[in-house]
Design an enzyme around this catalytic site. Sequence first.
Site, PDB file in Angstrom:
ATOM      1  CG  HIS A 269      -1.843   1.182   1.265  1.00  0.00           C
ATOM      2  ND1 HIS A 269      -2.777   1.426   0.288  1.00  0.00           N
ATOM      3  CD2 HIS A 269      -1.939   2.205   2.132  1.00  0.00           C
ATOM      4  CE1 HIS A 269      -3.436   2.533   0.561  1.00  0.00           C
ATOM      5  NE2 HIS A 269      -2.944   3.034   1.684  1.00  0.00           N
ATOM      6  CB  CYS A 270       3.796   2.244   1.677  1.00  0.00           C
ATOM      7  SG  CYS A 270       2.841   2.286   3.217  1.00  0.00           S
ATOM      8  CB  ILE A 271       6.955   1.220  -2.053  1.00  0.00           C
ATOM      9  CG1 ILE A 271       7.559   1.099  -0.648  1.00  0.00           C
ATOM     10  CG2 ILE A 271       8.045   1.614  -3.035  1.00  0.00           C
ATOM     11  CD1 ILE A 271       8.649   0.076  -0.537  1.00  0.00           C
TER      12      ILE A 271
END
Length: 438
Positions: A269-271
């Site tokens: 979900h982040c990078i």
Amino acid sequence: MSFTLKIGDRSAVIGVIGLGYVGLPLILSYSRHGFHTIGFDIDPAKVAAVREGLSYIRHIPSDQILAEVSAGRLAVTTDFSKVSEVDAIIICVPTPLGRHHDPDLSFVEATVDALAPHLQAGQIVSLESTTYPGTTEEIVRPRLEANGFRIGEDLFLVYSPEREDPGNRDFAGTAIPKVLGGSTAACTAAGQALYGAIYPAVVPVSSTAAAEFTKLLENIYRAVNIGLVNELKIVADAMKIDIWEVIRAASSKPFGFTPFYPGPGLGGHCIPIDPFYLTWKAREYGIHTRFIELAGQINESMPEYVVRRIADALNERSTPLKGSRILLLGLAYKPDVDDMRESPTFRLMDLLTERGAEVRYHDPYIPIITPTREHARWTGQRSVQWNEEELSGADCVVVATHHACFNLEQLVAWAPLVADTRNALAASATRPGQVVKT
């Protein structure tokens, strides 16, 4: 009694909104530290599971949930009116990207709008969702003030980015220092009390925007370096050089080098998402973040490169990609977790199918694909069994995620051709021409 005193004597009630990969471990941490907690989620299935002491996240054992529910320290609900019963509200909801790489803050906005009518004087609101610098002050604060609250006086507001790394046993939960920034000095002090109760290390910064930028920097640093090594992999492949060997050799330098590794694309979900939050916000200031956007373009193009390499490997065996049987190993975005958010395997499945291949996947941690916004076509697809029939019957087996449970000896014995995107077979005895590193 003040919020700080309530935290000190463990009489404060902690509320966490969003019981996913961030919210569930967080609320369990507070509960295990002796706080009464209330978890909020719009998904009735998650609420029902927690009430029964059942985990829906692989690395969180059910007995941990059951222990806190049975002790009466953990309650869960879909009823946002119960926000009035807590002293702290920690927001852990998704912040995805829109179709054009623009921030989608609809979950944050809907959450704040739902809880605002039930807030009480003396409470603290903390946003943990990753977002662009300015979100807390520009989006959250006005919604709270519209309900008559004076931020820093009768309601405290902070931003403290989540830093969870699902499945990481070395750095998990409260072992990761907690960064936070408050809307005012009083807010920061309240935030330090809130998080200092369970985190041994709290890192205050000067503002909510600085805290928001901190999280983006952490993940942009990784995204850019992964983009670099992905590009170098393509160059190394053209030169018939093993990039994994090069990285291993470079890693022997005791200073000035941090190893990053290539792959079939970015997941989680982040990078894959966070860099675009900053590029979007930077345009407001007339700044074009070329370096970040270039890395994003390289990382997003990697599934197409992998598919081209698979097609070339099949062609060398006089097998066209169209009509071939492809088995993808690993749907989760990283090893040994059951998290398929933004997994590059989905993109591989799409591209291979578009080129006429028959695609299956095997992932023991994701037995069935649940609905996703971006890849709805795969909803309901089931993981095939790990057996000789499935592996030997595939024209190409693709190692997309290297789960530790994969039997590499059987993989080498059964699969006629392996496209290894993770260097999983580096130490395995393989047949000449059996493995292509992609």
